[in-house]
Scaffold this motif. Structure first.
Motif, PDB file in Angstrom:
ATOM      1  N   GLY A 111       1.598   3.913   6.809  1.00 28.07           N
ATOM      2  CA  GLY A 111       0.239   3.436   6.637  1.00 28.07           C
ATOM      3  C   GLY A 111       0.073   2.562   5.410  1.00 28.07           C
ATOM      4  N   SER A 112      -1.188   2.202   5.154  1.00 26.38           N
ATOM      5  CA  SER A 112      -1.508   1.297   4.049  1.00 26.38           C
ATOM      6  C   SER A 112      -2.667   1.841   3.225  1.00 26.38           C
ATOM      7  CB  SER A 112      -1.904  -0.084   4.587  1.00 26.38           C
ATOM      8  OG  SER A 112      -0.852  -0.689   5.296  1.00 26.38           O
ATOM      9  N   LEU A 113      -2.669   1.445   1.965  1.00 24.53           N
ATOM     10  CA  LEU A 113      -3.789   1.707   1.065  1.00 24.53           C
ATOM     11  C   LEU A 113      -3.923   0.525   0.125  1.00 24.53           C
ATOM     12  CD1 LEU A 113      -3.405   5.429  -0.179  1.00 24.53           C
ATOM     13  CD2 LEU A 113      -5.265   4.515   1.221  1.00 24.53           C
ATOM     14  N   ARG A 114      -5.132   0.311  -0.360  1.00 23.36           N
ATOM     15  CA  ARG A 114      -5.336  -0.692  -1.396  1.00 23.36           C
ATOM     16  C   ARG A 114      -5.969  -0.028  -2.608  1.00 23.36           C
ATOM     17  NH1 ARG A 114      -8.866  -6.284  -1.778  1.00 23.36           N
ATOM     18  NH2 ARG A 114     -10.610  -4.812  -1.933  1.00 23.36           N
ATOM     19  N   LEU A 115      -5.277  -0.101  -3.709  1.00 21.32           N
ATOM     20  CA  LEU A 115      -5.812   0.412  -4.961  1.00 21.32           C
ATOM     21  C   LEU A 115      -6.548  -0.706  -5.694  1.00 21.32           C
ATOM     22  CD1 LEU A 115      -2.768   2.487  -6.279  1.00 21.32           C
ATOM     23  CD2 LEU A 115      -4.558   3.153  -4.662  1.00 21.32           C
ATOM     24  N   SER A 116      -7.590  -0.320  -6.397  1.00 23.89           N
ATOM     25  CA  SER A 116      -8.340  -1.250  -7.228  1.00 23.89           C
ATOM     26  C   SER A 116      -8.399  -0.727  -8.657  1.00 23.89           C
ATOM     27  CB  SER A 116      -9.773  -1.407  -6.704  1.00 23.89           C
ATOM     28  OG  SER A 116      -9.793  -1.916  -5.401  1.00 23.89           O
ATOM     29  N   CYS A 117      -8.481  -1.638  -9.580  1.00 23.54           N
ATOM     30  CA  CYS A 117      -8.623  -1.267 -10.992  1.00 23.54           C
ATOM     31  C   CYS A 117      -9.661  -2.204 -11.597  1.00 23.54           C
ATOM     32  CB  CYS A 117      -7.294  -1.378 -11.709  1.00 23.54           C
ATOM     33  SG  CYS A 117      -7.386  -1.057 -13.481  1.00 23.54           S
ATOM     34  N   ALA A 118     -10.813  -1.658 -11.894  1.00 20.88           N
ATOM     35  CA  ALA A 118     -11.906  -2.442 -12.457  1.00 20.88           C
ATOM     36  C   ALA A 118     -11.878  -2.360 -13.975  1.00 20.88           C
ATOM     37  CB  ALA A 118     -13.240  -1.929 -11.922  1.00 20.88           C
ATOM     38  N   ALA A 119     -12.021  -3.497 -14.614  1.00 21.40           N
ATOM     39  CA  ALA A 119     -11.981  -3.562 -16.076  1.00 21.40           C
ATOM     40  C   ALA A 119     -13.356  -3.879 -16.631  1.00 21.40           C
ATOM     41  CB  ALA A 119     -10.990  -4.626 -16.514  1.00 21.40           C
ATOM     42  N   SER A 120     -13.609  -3.385 -17.818  1.00 25.74           N
ATOM     43  CA  SER A 120     -14.866  -3.693 -18.496  1.00 25.74           C
ATOM     44  C   SER A 120     -14.633  -3.698 -19.990  1.00 25.74           C
ATOM     45  CB  SER A 120     -15.938  -2.660 -18.134  1.00 25.74           C
ATOM     46  OG  SER A 120     -15.546  -1.368 -18.547  1.00 25.74           O
ATOM     47  N   GLY A 121     -15.459  -4.430 -20.692  1.00 22.47           N
ATOM     48  CA  GLY A 121     -15.433  -4.391 -22.146  1.00 22.47           C
ATOM     49  C   GLY A 121     -14.952  -5.646 -22.826  1.00 22.47           C
ATOM     50  N   ARG A 122     -13.941  -6.276 -22.319  1.00 25.25           N
ATOM     51  CA  ARG A 122     -13.420  -7.492 -22.922  1.00 25.25           C
ATOM     52  C   ARG A 122     -13.110  -8.505 -21.833  1.00 25.25           C
ATOM     53  NH1 ARG A 122     -11.248  -6.756 -28.128  1.00 25.25           N
ATOM     54  NH2 ARG A 122     -10.954  -9.006 -28.115  1.00 25.25           N
ATOM     55  N   THR A 123     -12.681  -9.667 -22.210  1.00 21.15           N
ATOM     56  CA  THR A 123     -12.396 -10.724 -21.249  1.00 21.15           C
ATOM     57  C   THR A 123     -11.165 -10.358 -20.426  1.00 21.15           C
ATOM     58  OG1 THR A 123     -13.299 -12.336 -22.781  1.00 21.15           O
ATOM     59  CG2 THR A 123     -11.981 -13.173 -20.942  1.00 21.15           C
ATOM     60  N   ASP A 156     -13.184  -9.127 -12.400  1.00 24.84           N
ATOM     61  CA  ASP A 156     -12.564  -8.261 -13.405  1.00 24.84           C
ATOM     62  C   ASP A 156     -11.793  -7.108 -12.762  1.00 24.84           C
ATOM     63  OD1 ASP A 156     -15.298  -8.458 -15.861  1.00 24.84           O
ATOM     64  OD2 ASP A 156     -13.762  -9.886 -15.269  1.00 24.84           O
ATOM     65  N   THR A 157     -11.047  -7.436 -11.735  1.00 22.48           N
ATOM     66  CA  THR A 157     -10.379  -6.396 -10.963  1.00 22.48           C
ATOM     67  C   THR A 157      -8.950  -6.816 -10.614  1.00 22.48           C
ATOM     68  OG1 THR A 157     -12.490  -5.679 -10.010  1.00 22.48           O
ATOM     69  CG2 THR A 157     -10.485  -4.950  -8.885  1.00 22.48           C
ATOM     70  N   VAL A 158      -8.049  -5.855 -10.683  1.00 23.75           N
ATOM     71  CA  VAL A 158      -6.685  -6.042 -10.207  1.00 23.75           C
ATOM     72  C   VAL A 158      -6.466  -5.083  -9.039  1.00 23.75           C
ATOM     73  CG1 VAL A 158      -5.703  -4.387 -11.850  1.00 23.75           C
ATOM     74  CG2 VAL A 158      -4.251  -6.180 -10.864  1.00 23.75           C
ATOM     75  N   TYR A 159      -5.675  -5.530  -8.067  1.00 30.18           N
ATOM     76  CA  TYR A 159      -5.454  -4.755  -6.849  1.00 30.18           C
ATOM     77  C   TYR A 159      -3.969  -4.468  -6.653  1.00 30.18           C
ATOM     78  CZ  TYR A 159     -10.076  -6.718  -5.880  1.00 30.18           C
ATOM     79  OH  TYR A 159     -11.397  -7.089  -5.961  1.00 30.18           O
ATOM     80  N   LEU A 160      -3.716  -3.416  -5.892  1.00 30.79           N
ATOM     81  CA  LEU A 160      -2.361  -3.147  -5.434  1.00 30.79           C
ATOM     82  C   LEU A 160      -2.451  -2.805  -3.948  1.00 30.79           C
ATOM     83  CD1 LEU A 160       0.621  -2.919  -6.355  1.00 30.79           C
ATOM     84  CD2 LEU A 160       0.248  -0.443  -6.486  1.00 30.79           C
ATOM     85  N   GLN A 161      -2.044  -3.743  -3.120  1.00 31.97           N
ATOM     86  CA  GLN A 161      -2.000  -3.525  -1.676  1.00 31.97           C
ATOM     87  C   GLN A 161      -0.666  -2.872  -1.348  1.00 31.97           C
ATOM     88  OE1 GLN A 161      -4.356  -4.143   0.820  1.00 31.97           O
ATOM     89  NE2 GLN A 161      -2.896  -3.020   2.111  1.00 31.97           N
ATOM     90  N   MET A 162      -0.727  -1.709  -0.732  1.00 36.66           N
ATOM     91  CA  MET A 162       0.482  -0.945  -0.436  1.00 36.66           C
ATOM     92  C   MET A 162       0.608  -0.785   1.073  1.00 36.66           C
ATOM     93  SD  MET A 162       0.245   1.943  -3.442  1.00 36.66           S
ATOM     94  CE  MET A 162      -1.150   2.765  -2.677  1.00 36.66           C
ATOM     95  N   ASN A 163       1.645  -1.359   1.627  1.00 38.43           N
ATOM     96  CA  ASN A 163       1.918  -1.284   3.059  1.00 38.43           C
ATOM     97  C   ASN A 163       3.213  -0.522   3.317  1.00 38.43           C
ATOM     98  OD1 ASN A 163      -0.361  -2.934   3.506  1.00 38.43           O
ATOM     99  ND2 ASN A 163       0.878  -4.790   3.374  1.00 38.43           N
ATOM    100  N   SER A 164       3.398  -0.106   4.543  1.00 37.06           N
ATOM    101  CA  SER A 164       4.616   0.604   4.950  1.00 37.06           C
ATOM    102  C   SER A 164       4.922   1.742   3.977  1.00 37.06           C
ATOM    103  CB  SER A 164       5.797  -0.365   5.019  1.00 37.06           C
ATOM    104  OG  SER A 164       5.536  -1.420   5.915  1.00 37.06           O
ATOM    105  N   LEU A 165       3.934   2.523   3.694  1.00 41.12           N
ATOM    106  CA  LEU A 165       4.091   3.582   2.705  1.00 41.12           C
ATOM    107  C   LEU A 165       5.085   4.638   3.157  1.00 41.12           C
ATOM    108  CD1 LEU A 165       0.394   3.809   1.565  1.00 41.12           C
ATOM    109  CD2 LEU A 165       2.346   3.502   0.035  1.00 41.12           C
ATOM    110  N   LYS A 166       5.787   5.182   2.171  1.00 42.09           N
ATOM    111  CA  LYS A 166       6.803   6.198   2.411  1.00 42.09           C
ATOM    112  C   LYS A 166       6.433   7.463   1.626  1.00 42.09           C
ATOM    113  CE  LYS A 166      10.360   2.580   2.469  1.00 42.09           C
ATOM    114  NZ  LYS A 166      11.631   2.113   1.849  1.00 42.09           N
ATOM    115  N   PRO A 167       6.924   8.614   2.052  1.00 44.57           N
ATOM    116  CA  PRO A 167       6.636   9.836   1.291  1.00 44.57           C
ATOM    117  C   PRO A 167       7.045   9.723  -0.179  1.00 44.57           C
ATOM    118  CG  PRO A 167       7.502  10.411   3.432  1.00 44.57           C
ATOM    119  CD  PRO A 167       7.608   8.908   3.313  1.00 44.57           C
TER     120      PRO A 167
END
Length: 123
Positions: free
Chosen positions: A15-27, A76-87
């Motif tokens: 399966g797949s998941l997409r992680l997000s990381c939202a930043a705040s405070g500085r540029t 202000d966000t970085v992502y990690l798209q994860m496909n073909s996930l393994k245990p």
């Protein structure tokens, strides 16, 4: 900068998941960004990194071809798209930011860390 990771959960192998990381405070666009992960009983390890503009990405061999790191500086966000996930991808995933736009595979490069989000891949 403060970082807030989200998007983890339970998914079946393949399966797949997409992680997000939202930043705040500085540029946000001034920071190099990375994703790391820590599996139960193991040390934290590098997963992927991306430069300030997104022009250069680097991946751990274990995720190359399956994971994609990207960023949206307008959000202000970085992502990690994860496909073909393994245990073996099961871990707590952390996003991290580095001053001066630095990126590397080493934790010590990154001065700011999010709280982590748990990804569990069932077989």
């Amino acid at each position: 900068v403060q970082l807030q990771a989200s998007g983890g959960g339970l998914v079946q192998a393949g399966g797949s998941l997409r992680l997000s990381c939202a930043a705040s405070g500085r540029t946000f666009s001034s920071y190099g960004m990375g994703w790391f992960r820590q599996a139960p009983g193991k040390e934290r390890e590098f997963v992927a990194s991306i430069t300030r503009t997104g022009s250069t990405t680097v991946y751990a061999d274990s995720v190359k071809g399956r994971f994609t790191i990207s960023r949206d500086n307008a959000k202000d966000t970085v992502y990690l798209q994860m496909n073909s996930l393994k245990p073996e991808d099961t871990a707590v995933y952390y996003c991290a930011a580095a001053n001066y736009g630095l990126t590397s595979r080493q934790e010590k490069t990154y001065g700011y860390w999010g709280q982590g989000t748990l990804v569990t891949v069932s077989s």
